[in-house]
Design a protein around this motif. Structure first.
Motif, PDB file in Angstrom:
ATOM      1  N   SER A   2       3.868   0.168 -20.714  1.00  0.00           N
ATOM      2  CA  SER A   2       3.225  -0.908 -19.964  1.00  0.00           C
ATOM      3  C   SER A   2       1.726  -0.695 -19.924  1.00  0.00           C
ATOM      4  O   SER A   2       1.251   0.445 -19.900  1.00  0.00           O
ATOM      5  CB  SER A   2       3.768  -0.952 -18.533  1.00  0.00           C
ATOM      6  N   PRO A   3       0.941  -1.798 -19.930  1.00  0.00           N
ATOM      7  CA  PRO A   3      -0.516  -1.658 -19.929  1.00  0.00           C
ATOM      8  C   PRO A   3      -1.011  -1.121 -18.601  1.00  0.00           C
ATOM      9  O   PRO A   3      -0.407  -1.342 -17.565  1.00  0.00           O
ATOM     10  CB  PRO A   3      -0.989  -3.101 -20.158  1.00  0.00           C
ATOM     11  N   SER A   4      -2.140  -0.381 -18.638  1.00  0.00           N
ATOM     12  CA  SER A   4      -2.719   0.118 -17.392  1.00  0.00           C
ATOM     13  C   SER A   4      -3.336  -1.041 -16.637  1.00  0.00           C
ATOM     14  O   SER A   4      -3.670  -2.084 -17.214  1.00  0.00           O
ATOM     15  CB  SER A   4      -3.787   1.168 -17.687  1.00  0.00           C
ATOM     16  N   VAL A   5      -3.493  -0.863 -15.334  1.00  0.00           N
ATOM     17  CA  VAL A   5      -4.038  -1.922 -14.493  1.00  0.00           C
ATOM     18  C   VAL A   5      -5.394  -2.376 -14.996  1.00  0.00           C
ATOM     19  O   VAL A   5      -5.688  -3.571 -15.062  1.00  0.00           O
ATOM     20  CB  VAL A   5      -4.141  -1.439 -13.028  1.00  0.00           C
ATOM     21  N   ASP A   6      -6.260  -1.427 -15.363  1.00  0.00           N
ATOM     22  CA  ASP A   6      -7.616  -1.777 -15.756  1.00  0.00           C
ATOM     23  C   ASP A   6      -7.687  -2.469 -17.117  1.00  0.00           C
ATOM     24  O   ASP A   6      -8.733  -2.975 -17.503  1.00  0.00           O
ATOM     25  CB  ASP A   6      -8.502  -0.526 -15.749  1.00  0.00           C
ATOM     26  N   ASN A   7      -6.585  -2.495 -17.875  1.00  0.00           N
ATOM     27  CA  ASN A   7      -6.556  -3.211 -19.148  1.00  0.00           C
ATOM     28  C   ASN A   7      -6.059  -4.642 -18.992  1.00  0.00           C
ATOM     29  O   ASN A   7      -6.080  -5.415 -19.942  1.00  0.00           O
ATOM     30  CB  ASN A   7      -5.663  -2.472 -20.154  1.00  0.00           C
ATOM     31  N   LEU A   8      -5.608  -4.983 -17.795  1.00  0.00           N
ATOM     32  CA  LEU A   8      -5.145  -6.336 -17.518  1.00  0.00           C
ATOM     33  C   LEU A   8      -6.292  -7.168 -16.951  1.00  0.00           C
ATOM     34  O   LEU A   8      -7.337  -6.651 -16.578  1.00  0.00           O
ATOM     35  CB  LEU A   8      -3.972  -6.293 -16.537  1.00  0.00           C
ATOM     36  N   LYS A   9      -6.087  -8.472 -16.866  1.00  0.00           N
ATOM     37  CA  LYS A   9      -7.166  -9.378 -16.474  1.00  0.00           C
ATOM     38  C   LYS A   9      -7.262  -9.516 -14.956  1.00  0.00           C
ATOM     39  O   LYS A   9      -6.261  -9.492 -14.257  1.00  0.00           O
ATOM     40  CB  LYS A   9      -6.933 -10.756 -17.103  1.00  0.00           C
ATOM     41  N   PRO A  11      -7.903 -11.733 -11.519  1.00  0.00           N
ATOM     42  CA  PRO A  11      -8.209 -10.892 -10.361  1.00  0.00           C
ATOM     43  C   PRO A  11      -7.092  -9.935  -9.947  1.00  0.00           C
ATOM     44  O   PRO A  11      -7.336  -9.001  -9.194  1.00  0.00           O
ATOM     45  CB  PRO A  11      -8.415 -11.926  -9.259  1.00  0.00           C
ATOM     46  N   PHE A  12      -5.852 -10.154 -10.423  1.00  0.00           N
ATOM     47  CA  PHE A  12      -4.735  -9.374  -9.897  1.00  0.00           C
ATOM     48  C   PHE A  12      -4.253  -8.265 -10.830  1.00  0.00           C
ATOM     49  O   PHE A  12      -3.474  -7.414 -10.416  1.00  0.00           O
ATOM     50  CB  PHE A  12      -3.563 -10.297  -9.549  1.00  0.00           C
ATOM     51  N   TYR A  13      -4.673  -8.298 -12.100  1.00  0.00           N
ATOM     52  CA  TYR A  13      -4.338  -7.238 -13.048  1.00  0.00           C
ATOM     53  C   TYR A  13      -2.825  -7.018 -13.148  1.00  0.00           C
ATOM     54  O   TYR A  13      -2.328  -5.914 -12.984  1.00  0.00           O
ATOM     55  CB  TYR A  13      -5.043  -5.936 -12.647  1.00  0.00           C
ATOM     56  N   ILE A  14      -2.103  -8.106 -13.430  1.00  0.00           N
ATOM     57  CA  ILE A  14      -0.652  -8.034 -13.541  1.00  0.00           C
ATOM     58  C   ILE A  14      -0.191  -8.766 -14.805  1.00  0.00           C
ATOM     59  O   ILE A  14      -0.894  -9.625 -15.334  1.00  0.00           O
ATOM     60  CB  ILE A  14       0.057  -8.663 -12.314  1.00  0.00           C
ATOM     61  N   THR A  15       1.006  -8.425 -15.264  1.00  0.00           N
ATOM     62  CA  THR A  15       1.606  -9.095 -16.413  1.00  0.00           C
ATOM     63  C   THR A  15       2.304 -10.367 -15.933  1.00  0.00           C
ATOM     64  O   THR A  15       2.588 -10.515 -14.733  1.00  0.00           O
ATOM     65  CB  THR A  15       2.638  -8.188 -17.087  1.00  0.00           C
ATOM     66  N   PRO A  16       2.605 -11.303 -16.834  1.00  0.00           N
ATOM     67  CA  PRO A  16       3.349 -12.503 -16.441  1.00  0.00           C
ATOM     68  C   PRO A  16       4.684 -12.168 -15.786  1.00  0.00           C
ATOM     69  O   PRO A  16       5.128 -12.859 -14.861  1.00  0.00           O
ATOM     70  CB  PRO A  16       3.539 -13.248 -17.762  1.00  0.00           C
ATOM     71  N   GLU A  17       5.344 -11.113 -16.248  1.00  0.00           N
ATOM     72  CA  GLU A  17       6.632 -10.710 -15.675  1.00  0.00           C
ATOM     73  C   GLU A  17       6.450 -10.238 -14.235  1.00  0.00           C
ATOM     74  O   GLU A  17       7.236 -10.579 -13.349  1.00  0.00           O
ATOM     75  CB  GLU A  17       7.262  -9.598 -16.510  1.00  0.00           C
ATOM     76  N   GLU A  18       5.392  -9.465 -13.983  1.00  0.00           N
ATOM     77  CA  GLU A  18       5.110  -9.002 -12.623  1.00  0.00           C
ATOM     78  C   GLU A  18       4.761 -10.177 -11.713  1.00  0.00           C
ATOM     79  O   GLU A  18       5.166 -10.220 -10.544  1.00  0.00           O
ATOM     80  CB  GLU A  18       3.953  -7.998 -12.642  1.00  0.00           C
ATOM     81  N   GLU A  19       4.007 -11.126 -12.246  1.00  0.00           N
ATOM     82  CA  GLU A  19       3.629 -12.294 -11.452  1.00  0.00           C
ATOM     83  C   GLU A  19       4.861 -13.056 -10.981  1.00  0.00           C
ATOM     84  O   GLU A  19       4.964 -13.446  -9.811  1.00  0.00           O
ATOM     85  CB  GLU A  19       2.723 -13.219 -12.266  1.00  0.00           C
ATOM     86  N   ALA A 179      -2.583   0.289  -4.755  1.00  0.00           N
ATOM     87  CA  ALA A 179      -1.615  -0.001  -3.695  1.00  0.00           C
ATOM     88  C   ALA A 179      -0.495  -0.905  -4.215  1.00  0.00           C
ATOM     89  O   ALA A 179      -0.700  -1.735  -5.115  1.00  0.00           O
ATOM     90  CB  ALA A 179      -2.308  -0.675  -2.512  1.00  0.00           C
ATOM     91  N   LYS A 180       0.677  -0.744  -3.646  1.00  0.00           N
ATOM     92  CA  LYS A 180       1.828  -1.568  -4.025  1.00  0.00           C
ATOM     93  C   LYS A 180       1.581  -3.020  -3.658  1.00  0.00           C
ATOM     94  O   LYS A 180       1.146  -3.335  -2.556  1.00  0.00           O
ATOM     95  CB  LYS A 180       3.090  -1.066  -3.313  1.00  0.00           C
ATOM     96  N   LYS A 181       1.881  -3.914  -4.609  1.00  0.00           N
ATOM     97  CA  LYS A 181       1.755  -5.355  -4.370  1.00  0.00           C
ATOM     98  C   LYS A 181       3.065  -5.856  -3.760  1.00  0.00           C
ATOM     99  O   LYS A 181       4.137  -5.643  -4.314  1.00  0.00           O
ATOM    100  CB  LYS A 181       1.453  -6.085  -5.679  1.00  0.00           C
ATOM    101  N   LEU A 182       2.954  -6.534  -2.637  1.00  0.00           N
ATOM    102  CA  LEU A 182       4.146  -7.002  -1.927  1.00  0.00           C
ATOM    103  C   LEU A 182       4.578  -8.404  -2.352  1.00  0.00           C
ATOM    104  O   LEU A 182       5.770  -8.675  -2.483  1.00  0.00           O
ATOM    105  CB  LEU A 182       3.897  -6.993  -0.414  1.00  0.00           C
ATOM    106  N   ALA A 183       3.612  -9.302  -2.536  1.00  0.00           N
ATOM    107  CA  ALA A 183       3.963 -10.686  -2.845  1.00  0.00           C
ATOM    108  C   ALA A 183       2.723 -11.440  -3.293  1.00  0.00           C
ATOM    109  O   ALA A 183       1.593 -11.074  -2.939  1.00  0.00           O
ATOM    110  CB  ALA A 183       4.564 -11.370  -1.619  1.00  0.00           C
ATOM    111  N   LEU A 184       2.941 -12.504  -4.058  1.00  0.00           N
ATOM    112  CA  LEU A 184       1.863 -13.392  -4.495  1.00  0.00           C
ATOM    113  C   LEU A 184       2.147 -14.782  -3.950  1.00  0.00           C
ATOM    114  O   LEU A 184       3.163 -15.392  -4.287  1.00  0.00           O
ATOM    115  CB  LEU A 184       1.759 -13.412  -6.015  1.00  0.00           C
TER     116      LEU A 184
END
Length: 280
Positions: A2-9, A11-19, A179-184
């Motif tokens: 999985s890509p590192s957070v800083d390699n993602l875009k 403002p949230f630095y997440i993959t489409p699956e995580e979103e 920090a753990k993301k709880l919800a979007l």
């Protein structure tokens, strides 16, 4: 891998699956992090667990709205007025993220004097604040693509009510870059998110709208124990001072006093000038 957070875009630095997972989780949390008219039994049960103080704030905010001319006045100011100048000056001071505008509904803002003088040169070249901190009621203006850093709200209790446009709110378990993301959450006009000392106090806000548009949100923050009106310096864990995580590496935690950029009475004058020009 999985890509590192800083390699993602941002403002949230997440993959489409995580979103997708975070959006689904937002609909499952109890109590619900969003206050909106209940359309099902599940909605009712989730909102039943929201603190009574928060529900009362949301109820009082429910009748607030912007008229069409007010929306267009703000858009005009963002395109070529005082709001555009403020954003440019704020970005000069901190280019880690595209800035947003805080308008204090009580007290003075840092750029009030500049707005009154209609001076093209900003008088805020130093770090000295000219406004006041700790306004319990704030209007925030989010141009398309602009966002806040991750930040907490101390021990306050409050609401974020969407007046116009659309915003997205990422809720975090704690204050930290990893920090753990709880919800979007997605908020549209008439919906609001809420926070308290124990629940949802850390988040990041983003305006996902197309270029040329903006969102406006109405914020109320109540301190655990209200302070006297005259204060020497911001107090931690109140609405006077919030904490945030820097967007740039090494993503340090910092504190900022909640000075506002403009007062409501000054913004109101700017909007009225626009209305007069357009003969509204």
């Amino acid at each position: 891998m999985s890509p590192s957070v800083d390699n993602l875009k941002p403002p949230f630095y997440i993959t489409p699956e995580e979103e997708l997972k975070l959006r689904i989780r937002a609909d499952q949390l109890v109590p619900s992090p969003v206050i909106a008219p209940a359309t099902s039994f599940d909605d009712f049960v989730q909102q039943l667990m929201i603190p009574a103080t928060v529900m009362e704030l949301a109820r009082k905010a429910a009748s607030i709205h912007f008229s069409t001319w007010e929306i267009e006045a703000i858009r005009a100011s963002l395109n070529g007025g005082i709001l555009k100048k403020i954003l440019a000056d704020k970005y000069k001071k901190d280019d880690s993220h595209p800035a947003y505008i805080r308008v204090a509904c009580t007290g003075k803002g840092d750029y009030d004097s500049m707005a009154l003088k209609h001076d093209a040169t900003l008088a805020s070249s130093d770090d000295a604040h000219k406004g006041e901190f700790g306004s319990p009621v704030v209007l925030e203006i989010w141009p398309a693509g602009h966002y806040s850093p991750i930040h907490s709200h101390g021990k306050t209790t409050g609401i974020i009510y969407c007046l116009t446009g659309q915003i997205e709110v990422m809720v975090y378990e704690s204050l930290g870059w990893d920090a753990k993301k709880l919800a979007l959450l997605t908020l549209t006009p008439g919906q609001c998110a809420w926070l308290s000392e124990e629940q949802f106090p850390v988040h990041k806000v983003f305006c996902p709208m197309p270029k040329g548009n903006f969102a406006a949100t109405f914020h109320v923050y109540l301190n655990k124990d209200e302070l006297p009106l005259l204060k020497d310096k911001p107090k931690p864990d109140t609405r006077d001072q919030f904490d945030f995580v820097e967007e740039k590496e090494p993503h340090n935690k910092q504190a900022f006093a909640t000075y506002s950029d403009l007062s409501w009475k000054i913004l109101r004058k700017e909007m009225a000038k626009y209305a007069a020009k357009m003969e509204v």
